[in-house]
Design a protein around this motif. Structure first.
Motif, PDB file in Angstrom:
ATOM      1  N   VAL A   1       0.788  -1.047  -0.001  1.00  0.00           N
ATOM      2  CA  VAL A   1       0.070  -0.031   0.171  1.00  0.00           C
ATOM      3  C   VAL A   1       1.171   1.079  -0.108  1.00  0.00           C
ATOM      4  N   LEU A   2       1.100   1.689  -1.089  1.00  0.00           N
ATOM      5  CA  LEU A   2       2.005   2.968  -1.281  1.00  0.00           C
ATOM      6  C   LEU A   2       1.458   4.207  -1.044  1.00  0.00           C
ATOM      7  N   SER A   3       2.026   4.910  -0.318  1.00  0.00           N
ATOM      8  CA  SER A   3       1.731   6.366  -0.023  1.00  0.00           C
ATOM      9  C   SER A   3       2.863   7.124   0.332  1.00  0.00           C
ATOM     10  N   ASN A   4       2.788   8.373   0.761  1.00  0.00           N
ATOM     11  CA  ASN A   4       3.818   9.118   1.039  1.00  0.00           C
ATOM     12  C   ASN A   4       4.483   8.756   2.351  1.00  0.00           C
ATOM     13  N   HIS A   5       3.615   8.193   3.212  1.00  0.00           N
ATOM     14  CA  HIS A   5       3.999   7.604   4.601  1.00  0.00           C
ATOM     15  C   HIS A   5       4.802   6.395   4.232  1.00  0.00           C
ATOM     16  N   PHE A   6       4.555   5.621   3.242  1.00  0.00           N
ATOM     17  CA  PHE A   6       5.032   4.345   2.954  1.00  0.00           C
ATOM     18  C   PHE A   6       6.669   4.747   2.643  1.00  0.00           C
ATOM     19  N   VAL A   7       6.797   5.654   1.710  1.00  0.00           N
ATOM     20  CA  VAL A   7       8.328   5.746   1.302  1.00  0.00           C
ATOM     21  C   VAL A   7       9.115   6.385   2.646  1.00  0.00           C
ATOM     22  N   GLN A   8       8.629   7.099   3.634  1.00  0.00           N
ATOM     23  CA  GLN A   8       9.293   7.410   4.748  1.00  0.00           C
ATOM     24  C   GLN A   8       9.463   6.298   5.632  1.00  0.00           C
ATOM     25  N   SER A   9       8.996   5.077   5.813  1.00  0.00           N
ATOM     26  CA  SER A   9       9.315   4.169   6.609  1.00  0.00           C
ATOM     27  C   SER A   9      10.182   3.024   6.205  1.00  0.00           C
ATOM     28  N   GLU A  10      11.203   2.983   7.362  1.00  0.00           N
ATOM     29  CA  GLU A  10      12.391   1.981   6.947  1.00  0.00           C
ATOM     30  C   GLU A  10      12.028   0.628   6.792  1.00  0.00           C
ATOM     31  N   TRP A  11      11.070   0.162   7.761  1.00  0.00           N
ATOM     32  CA  TRP A  11      10.725  -1.201   7.698  1.00  0.00           C
ATOM     33  C   TRP A  11       9.946  -1.388   6.266  1.00  0.00           C
ATOM     34  N   CYS A  12       9.168  -0.496   6.037  1.00  0.00           N
ATOM     35  CA  CYS A  12       8.603  -0.724   4.822  1.00  0.00           C
ATOM     36  C   CYS A  12       9.553  -0.965   3.560  1.00  0.00           C
ATOM     37  N   ASN A  13      10.684  -0.171   3.501  1.00  0.00           N
ATOM     38  CA  ASN A  13      11.689  -0.692   2.626  1.00  0.00           C
ATOM     39  C   ASN A  13      12.292  -2.020   2.551  1.00  0.00           C
ATOM     40  N   TYR A  14      12.440  -2.622   3.995  1.00  0.00           N
ATOM     41  CA  TYR A  14      12.677  -3.598   4.033  1.00  0.00           C
ATOM     42  C   TYR A  14      11.944  -4.976   3.416  1.00  0.00           C
ATOM     43  N   GLU A  15      10.681  -4.703   3.788  1.00  0.00           N
ATOM     44  CA  GLU A  15       9.624  -5.325   3.058  1.00  0.00           C
ATOM     45  C   GLU A  15       9.605  -5.549   1.749  1.00  0.00           C
ATOM     46  N   LEU A  16      10.012  -4.273   1.042  1.00  0.00           N
ATOM     47  CA  LEU A  16      10.014  -4.276  -0.310  1.00  0.00           C
ATOM     48  C   LEU A  16      11.214  -4.925  -0.969  1.00  0.00           C
ATOM     49  N   PHE A  17      12.180  -4.883  -0.136  1.00  0.00           N
ATOM     50  CA  PHE A  17      13.583  -5.425  -0.889  1.00  0.00           C
ATOM     51  C   PHE A  17      13.351  -7.010  -0.664  1.00  0.00           C
ATOM     52  N   PHE A  18      12.820  -7.465   0.394  1.00  0.00           N
ATOM     53  CA  PHE A  18      12.771  -8.913   0.518  1.00  0.00           C
ATOM     54  C   PHE A  18      11.884  -9.519  -0.367  1.00  0.00           C
ATOM     55  N   ALA A  19      10.552  -8.775  -0.629  1.00  0.00           N
ATOM     56  CA  ALA A  19       9.546  -9.371  -1.688  1.00  0.00           C
ATOM     57  C   ALA A  19       9.961  -9.164  -2.876  1.00  0.00           C
ATOM     58  N   GLN A  20      10.969  -8.191  -3.206  1.00  0.00           N
ATOM     59  CA  GLN A  20      11.405  -8.175  -4.861  1.00  0.00           C
ATOM     60  C   GLN A  20      12.514  -8.880  -4.940  1.00  0.00           C
ATOM     61  N   HIS A  21      13.205  -9.332  -4.094  1.00  0.00           N
ATOM     62  CA  HIS A  21      14.314 -10.554  -4.145  1.00  0.00           C
ATOM     63  C   HIS A  21      13.543 -11.847  -4.497  1.00  0.00           C
ATOM     64  N   ARG A  22      12.442 -12.079  -3.558  1.00  0.00           N
ATOM     65  CA  ARG A  22      11.863 -13.319  -3.926  1.00  0.00           C
ATOM     66  C   ARG A  22      11.019 -13.335  -5.140  1.00  0.00           C
ATOM     67  N   ALA A  23      10.649 -12.375  -5.784  1.00  0.00           N
ATOM     68  CA  ALA A  23      10.068 -12.170  -6.995  1.00  0.00           C
ATOM     69  C   ALA A  23      11.309 -12.409  -8.061  1.00  0.00           C
ATOM     70  N   ILE A  24      12.401 -11.876  -8.283  1.00  0.00           N
ATOM     71  CA  ILE A  24      13.227 -12.219  -9.000  1.00  0.00           C
ATOM     72  C   ILE A  24      13.784 -13.814  -9.132  1.00  0.00           C
ATOM     73  N   ASP A  25      13.865 -14.332  -7.992  1.00  0.00           N
ATOM     74  CA  ASP A  25      14.266 -15.672  -7.988  1.00  0.00           C
ATOM     75  C   ASP A  25      13.259 -16.731  -8.196  1.00  0.00           C
ATOM     76  N   ALA A  26      12.143 -16.277  -7.681  1.00  0.00           N
ATOM     77  CA  ALA A  26      11.056 -17.461  -7.797  1.00  0.00           C
ATOM     78  C   ALA A  26       9.678 -17.108  -8.603  1.00  0.00           C
ATOM     79  N   GLN A  27       8.935 -15.976  -8.191  1.00  0.00           N
ATOM     80  CA  GLN A  27       7.645 -15.941  -8.644  1.00  0.00           C
ATOM     81  C   GLN A  27       7.577 -14.326  -9.148  1.00  0.00           C
ATOM     82  N   GLN A  28       7.895 -14.048 -10.612  1.00  0.00           N
ATOM     83  CA  GLN A  28       8.208 -12.748 -10.852  1.00  0.00           C
ATOM     84  C   GLN A  28       6.908 -11.921 -10.883  1.00  0.00           C
ATOM     85  N   ASP A  29       5.760 -12.288 -10.868  1.00  0.00           N
ATOM     86  CA  ASP A  29       4.521 -11.500 -10.879  1.00  0.00           C
ATOM     87  C   ASP A  29       3.931 -11.530  -8.923  1.00  0.00           C
TER      88      ASP A  29
END
Length: 829
Positions: free
Chosen positions: A718-746
């Motif tokens: 759920v992207l918003s201006n608050h989202f891009v200011q959250s450190e933990w949200c950045n972690y969650e995005l990083f892990f989810a993106q890494h999983r999408a590259i290795d396993a499930q792209q969509d």
């Protein structure tokens, strides 16, 4: 110079000819009536010879021409004519009519031609027809020529036929009602001798220009002389006498002496008359001493009642006769007639016609003894090539001033021989060889002066053009068996102006036919359409007769009907009908209807293009006004989800998850998540992983993130201006993106809760910027209608996985793809 006892073959035919005068007049009236009255074949009603006892009541209201002849009608009622206000021509001959309803013609004010001849009317009917031009009342039973007073109203009457076997006298007042009329031609007499003629009766009609008398005179020539004196007091210049002398009439005296004093008579015609040689001498003397310029004999019977035959004395008088016509001559004797006459008396004659006489040899002296003759008509005889150019003749000149020669309806064969012989006629311009048996077997060499040639009604075929003179200006090849016409055929005639090709089998008028052509007759052929291009090649054309062809009524004929100047067509619209398609067969072409739009391709494009643009513009406007762009995006998202779901079906069959989606959002957006997102998705039966509710207490937060991402089919951000200011949200995005590259792209789903300018993203979210450019994301709409579409698309993204297989087996996926890169492991410990 005298021609003594010349055995002339011009009176050879012994078979009697049919009566000519009445028949030709009737034919002329009908042709004139068709031309002046009828504009469409649908307006012609021919009911003749159908054994009708009454005129039908349901005739077409637009009827202009009605023929009810040869029906036992007895009486003409007014009822059938009440609706015929357009009737112009009415013919009711040989019907046995005894009565005509007085009000009948009140309903036909446009009547111009009325023929009720050869019936049983015992009176001349009252007529109030101001437009009437020709009236035929001959051959009825009335006993008086007294005309009703209503005839005064026939202001346009030009020809009147009167004749009855019972009318034996002409009274002084009979023609009073026509004394001030414009009557030009009077046909008078029922074929019986008159017992009385009141002097001055005919003299009242001052406008008369032609009088035809169907009255025989044999017993009372004084009456005939009185009648001629009255004719002399009118404006008559043309006198026609039909059966003036009955068969075997013994003429005494000189009944035609009055001709010498009739200064206005210029044309004299004798029809259906028996003429003895002795009377013929007397008659010709009066004619040659008169002002008669044209003398015509039609269907006469000649008999030599004297041993010496026809002997004409020399006249010391200026002869004004210029034209002499014999059209049908019979005789009952077994030797050639003997003629002795000084040809010098005819030295100024310019027209001579011997037609229907049985002539098979042209007398030698005739060919060189008529120095002023310009027209010679020897049609309808028995002449052949050698019969006209008789080998036994010797002469120094042949018709020295002849310009027009007609040899129609004879027995001529060799066109090459004829062409060669015409070189003797130095001034010959036109030659008529129609209705012969012409053969084309040798080259023809024509005199340059011959500019008009008729070969109609000879079986010649397509090769005929190569046998014609290049100097021809007028060519008649009607009914000659021509099947094709090409530009090459006519290119050899650079001066051609008139071409007649009627009654052949020509299918196409080629383009660039002849730039000099002024008149083209191509009627009664096999032409289905006349193209614009073919007439464009005839820039000088002024007359085109093309009727009676099997026209196809379609777009090919559209321009011909609508754009062509109809003044070029003398036979329009009568002779133009549709042949195909069957739905319009026999329909007059003038009544064929089609739209210009359906026939003009450029017009269709010109109309279709702006209409299409307007429609597209209207659709685009409506599309924009109804937020079509947004709905299109949503549709595209839904389609991509469906396609990806199908492609990964086999992969996902071997993988199980605990959750449909892990929700990554900023704590400041929890109100929207808890009030909108969670109820809507879980209400649809979806299983969600939310960190505030589903993280394992006491476990390191990064492990909770990794475990939840691995246990979920999708990760929803759920992207918003608050989202891009959250450190933990950045972690969650990083892990989810890494999983999408290795396993499930969509496996990543983005919801844009509010607009986020890309230039406002922190550097640590550079990957998010790239993902938003590559991935499809859903925008949260404020419009409630759009929100329904939003939830449908979001649920379809998360429901691709089968809810029944959602179990705690996310470790299988973790074994195949580690979420944490090796270089980050030390940092996380």
């Amino acid at each position: 110079m005298a021609i003594k006892s010349v055995q002339v073959a011009l009176l050879l035919w012994t078979t009697a000819l049919l009566s000519w005068g009445t028949f030709c007049l009737a034919e002329l009236i009908e042709d004139q009536g068709l031309a002046l009255c009828v504009t469409s074949r649908r307006q012609v009603q021919n009911l003749s010879g159908q054994n009708r006892t009454n005129v039908p009541l349901d005739l077409n209201n637009e009827t202009q021409y009605l023929d009810i002849s040869h029906n036992p009608l007895v009486e003409l009622q007014a009822a059938p004519f009440q609706r015929l206000s357009q009737l112009c021509f009415l013919k009711a001959t040989n019907c046995g009519l005894r009565l005509i309803n007085p009000g009948l013609f009140d309903q036909t004010p446009k009547l111009k031609f009325l023929n009720i001849s050869n019936n049983l009317l015992d009176y001349i009917p009252d007529l109030s027809l101001p437009l009437l031009k020709i009236l035929d009342l001959a051959g009825n039973q009335y006993d008086s020529y007294q005309l009703p007073a209503t005839f005064e109203g026939l202001a346009n009457l030009s020809a009147l036929y009167l004749g009855s076997e019972n009318a034996l006298q002409v009274d002084f007042n009979d023609f009073d009602s026509l004394s001030d009329s414009s009557l030009q031609h009077l046909i008078l007499g029922g074929g019986v001798e008159l017992q009385r003629y009141d002097r001055g009766s005919l003299a009242k009609m001052k406008s008369l220009q032609k009088i035809t008398l169907k009255v025989p005179f044999c017993e009372n020539f004084d009456l005939f002389e009185n009648l001629l004196e009255d004719v002399n007091e009118t404006q008559t210049t043309d006198l026609e006498l039909v059966n003036v002398l009955p068969d075997l009439c013994n003429v005494t005296g000189d009944p035609f002496r009055s001709l010498r004093t009739m200064l206005l008579i210029k044309d004299l015609t004798i029809v259906n008359t028996w003429i003895n040689s002795s009377f013929f001498v007397l008659f010709m003397k009066n004619v040659l001493l008169s002002n008669v310029r044209t003398l015509t004999f039609v269907n006469v019977t000649y008999n030599e009642d004297t041993a010496e035959g026809f002997r004409f004395p020399t006249l010391n008088h200026t002869i004004v006769l210029r034209s002499l016509i014999f059209d049908g001559v019979n005789h009952y004797q077994y030797r050639y007639p003997s003629i002795e006459i000084s040809v010098d008396m005819f030295s100024k004659m310019d027209y001579l016609k011997f037609s229907g006489t049985g002539m098979n040899i042209v007398p030698c002296n005739i060919m060189s003894s008529l120095p002023s003759l310009e027209t010679l008509d020897l049609s309808n005889n028995l002449l052949s090539d050698t019969g006209f150019w008789w080998p036994g003749c010797s002469y120094t000149s042949v018709f020295p001033k002849l310009r027009h020669l007609s040899l129609s309806k004879n027995r001529f064969v060799d066109l090459s021989f004829i062409a060669q012989q015409t070189h003797q006629m130095k001034y010959l311009e036109s030659l008529d060889l129609s209705f012969n048996s012409i053969v084309l077997d040798k080259p023809c060499f024509w005199h340059v002066h011959i500019t008009s040639l008729s070969l109609s009604n000879n079986n010649l075929g397509n090769k005929v053009f190569s046998f014609l003179s290049q100097y021809l200006q007028r060519i008649d090849l009607s009914k000659t068996g021509i099947t094709a016409l090409t530009q090459e055929d006519l290119s050899q005639f650079p001066m051609l102006t008139h071409l007649f090709l009627s009654s052949n089998s020509i299918k196409v008028i080629p383009t660039d036919l002849s730039p000099t052509l002024v008149s083209l007759y191509i009627d009664q052929n096999s032409i289905t359409s006349i193209s614009r291009e073919s007439l464009a090649g005839l820039p000088s054309l002024r007359t085109l007769k093309a009727g009676d062809n099997p026209f196809v009524c379609s777009c090919d004929s559209y321009w011909f009907k609508t754009a062509l100047n109809k003044s070029l067509l003398p036979d329009w619209p009568m002779d133009y009908t549709c042949s195909t398609p069957p739905s319009v067969a026999d329909l007059p072409m003038s009544e064929y209807r089609t739209s210009r739009m359906s026939c003009e391709a450029w017009l269709q494009a010109a109309v279709a293009l702006p209409v299409t643009m307007l429609i597209v513009l209207a659709l685009c406007s409506a599309f924009y006004a109804c937020d079509g762009v947004w709905y299109t995006k949503m549709l595209w998202v839904w389609i991509r989800v469906k396609r990806r779901g199908q492609k990964q079906a086999n992969l996902l069959n071997n993988t199980t998850f605990r959750y449909h989606s892990f929700i990554s959002y900023s704590h400041q957006d929890s109100a929207w998540v808890e009030s909108k997102l969670v109820p809507s998705l879980e209400g649809a039966g979806l299983s969600l992983c939310i960190h505030e509710r589903d993280f394992v207490p006491g476990q390191w937060i990064v492990d909770n993130i990794i475990n939840c991402v691995e246990a979920s089919y999708k990760t929803l951000f759920v992207l918003s201006n608050h989202f891009v200011q959250s450190e933990w949200c950045n972690y969650e995005l990083f892990f989810a993106q890494h999983r999408a590259i290795d396993a499930q792209q969509d496996s990543l789903v983005f919801i844009l809760l509010e607009p986020i300018p890309t230039n406002s993203l922190p550097k640590k979210f550079l990957k998010l910027r790239r993902l938003l450019m590559q991935q499809t994301y859903l925008e949260w709409p404020m419009d409630e209608r759009k929100q329904q579409v939003f939830w449908v698309n979001l649920r379809s993204m998360l429901q691709v996985a089968d809810h029944r297989i959602l179990k705690d087996m996310a470790l299988e996926l973790a074994q195949s793809a580690s979420l944490i890169p090796d270089d980050l492991v030390p940092l996380l410990k």
